[in-house]
Design an enzyme around this catalytic site. Structure first.
Site, PDB file in Angstrom:
ATOM      1  N   TYR A  94      -2.812  -1.095  10.583  1.00 14.03           N
ATOM      2  CA  TYR A  94      -2.793  -1.237   9.122  1.00 14.03           C
ATOM      3  C   TYR A  94      -1.454  -0.800   8.534  1.00 14.03           C
ATOM      4  CZ  TYR A  94      -4.228  -1.077   4.251  1.00 14.03           C
ATOM      5  OH  TYR A  94      -4.300  -1.296   2.902  1.00 14.03           O
ATOM      6  N   SER A 123       0.859  -1.182   0.000  1.00 13.96           N
ATOM      7  CA  SER A 123       0.000   0.000   0.000  1.00 13.96           C
ATOM      8  C   SER A 123       0.896   1.232   0.000  1.00 13.96           C
ATOM      9  CB  SER A 123      -0.891   0.016   1.244  1.00 13.96           C
ATOM     10  OG  SER A 123      -1.527   1.262   1.418  1.00 13.96           O
TER      11      SER A 123
END
Length: 324
Positions: free
Chosen positions: A176, A164
């Site tokens: 995350y 990401s």
């Protein structure tokens, strides 16, 4: 001088475009293992590669995901149940793949499975919240890769890891970004280790995209549940208006998932794939440039301005991020 530099830049991109066009031959005998195929990027990639003629082995977490994918693809595609957080499940699928691919080996594994909740400011969460996400987003990537790595070495194939832009910058709280930084580190170390075996290790770094993970209802329910379990003193620190702004960044999400899937397909099928793929205009022109900026400037840009209760309140975690 400017025109000379511009001409060199144009020539570079033309050369890169031409050199990246060729695709690998004999797709019908190349097996590709994809995790997280129930919905989103993994589901679209499985369908796309199946249409291109690859033999896809799609790992799905739910029975519904398995059934829906079977109905929409050819007989070349094989669907199997997979829970990347379970050692037994990962080992079982790896043994199943070994029986299927035989001596030819496995051409590619695409580590796409992931979750983005629970996500919230760090002081809203417990170590169990971190552990549950890391078991999927990071440990799952490592476990799946190691389980089939001998098969990939045999085929001199590829490992494609979906990280990401939040593996480059960490503007949010929660596990995350921690998990995605870990994926980036694993990707880099594995890429160096596998060079001598002719195995390519590639990384996809999407920006914000609309998938089931960015569903506002799911995000809101998770944030409310986390808020309700907080001590009153923490609630007082953030103020009652904080929850009303928790979906602010969702408006930035891109609905064209093929921007990411096209990068994945190129990583799997191109003769000369890129080492990294930045999917989405926000990734290319905001998040990645931001990752090279001085820390003080990064902090200033990321300072939330949509809240008035406390100037230093951090933004919510990335359940609104690119999704998987």
């Amino acid at each position: 001088m400017f025109l000379y530099i511009l001409a060199l830049v144009v020539l570079y991109y033309v050369y890169r475009w031409i050199s990246e066009m060729p695709r690998v031959p004999d797709k019908g005998n190349k097996y590709v293992y994809i995790t997280g195929c129930d919905t989103g990027f993994g589901n679209l990639l499985a369908r796309h590669l199946d249409q291109l003629g690859f033999r896809v082995i799609a790992g799905c977490y739910s029975e519904k995901g398995e059934e829906d994918l079977k109905k929409s693809c050819s007989e070349r595609l094989t669907v199997t149940h997979l829970d990347v957080a379970s050692k037994d499940s990962v080992a079982k699928v790896a043994a199943f793949i070994k029986d299927i691919v035989g001596a030819r080996g496995l051409w590619a594994v695409v580590n796409n499975a992931g979750v983005a909740v629970p996500s919230a400011p760090c002081d809203w969460l417990t170590i169990d919240d971190y552990t549950s996400m890391l078991n999927v987003n990071l440990n799952g990537v490592i476990a799946v890769t190691l389980s089939v790595l001998p098969l990939i070495k045999k085929a001199k194939g590829r490992v494609v890891n979906v990280a990401s832009v939040f593996g480059r910058v960490s503007p949010t709280g929660g596990p995350y970004t921690v998990s995605k930084y870990g994926v980036e580190a694993f990707n880099d170390s594995l890429r160096i280790n596998m060079q001598m075996f002719g195995v390519k290790v590639l990384c996809i770094e999407p920006g914000f995209f609309k998938t089931n993970v960015t569903n506002s209802d799911l995000h809101s329910k998770t944030v409310i549940a986390l808020w309700e379990r907080l001590p009153q003193e923490v609630k007082d620190d953030y103020g009652p208006d904080y929850l009303n702004n928790c979906t602010f960044y969702m408006k930035m999400s891109d609905g064209d998932l093929m921007k990411v899937v096209s990068c994945m397909e190129h990583a799997v099928s191109a003769v000369r794939p890129r080492t990294r793929y930045s999917a989405g205009w926000d990734a290319k022109f905001f998040w990645l440039p931001l990752s090279y900026m001085p820390t003080w400037l990064f902090d200033y840009i990321m300072k939330p301005r949509f809240l008035t209760h406390r100037d230093a309140v951090p933004p919510l975690g990335p359940a609104w991020s690119h999704g998987l």
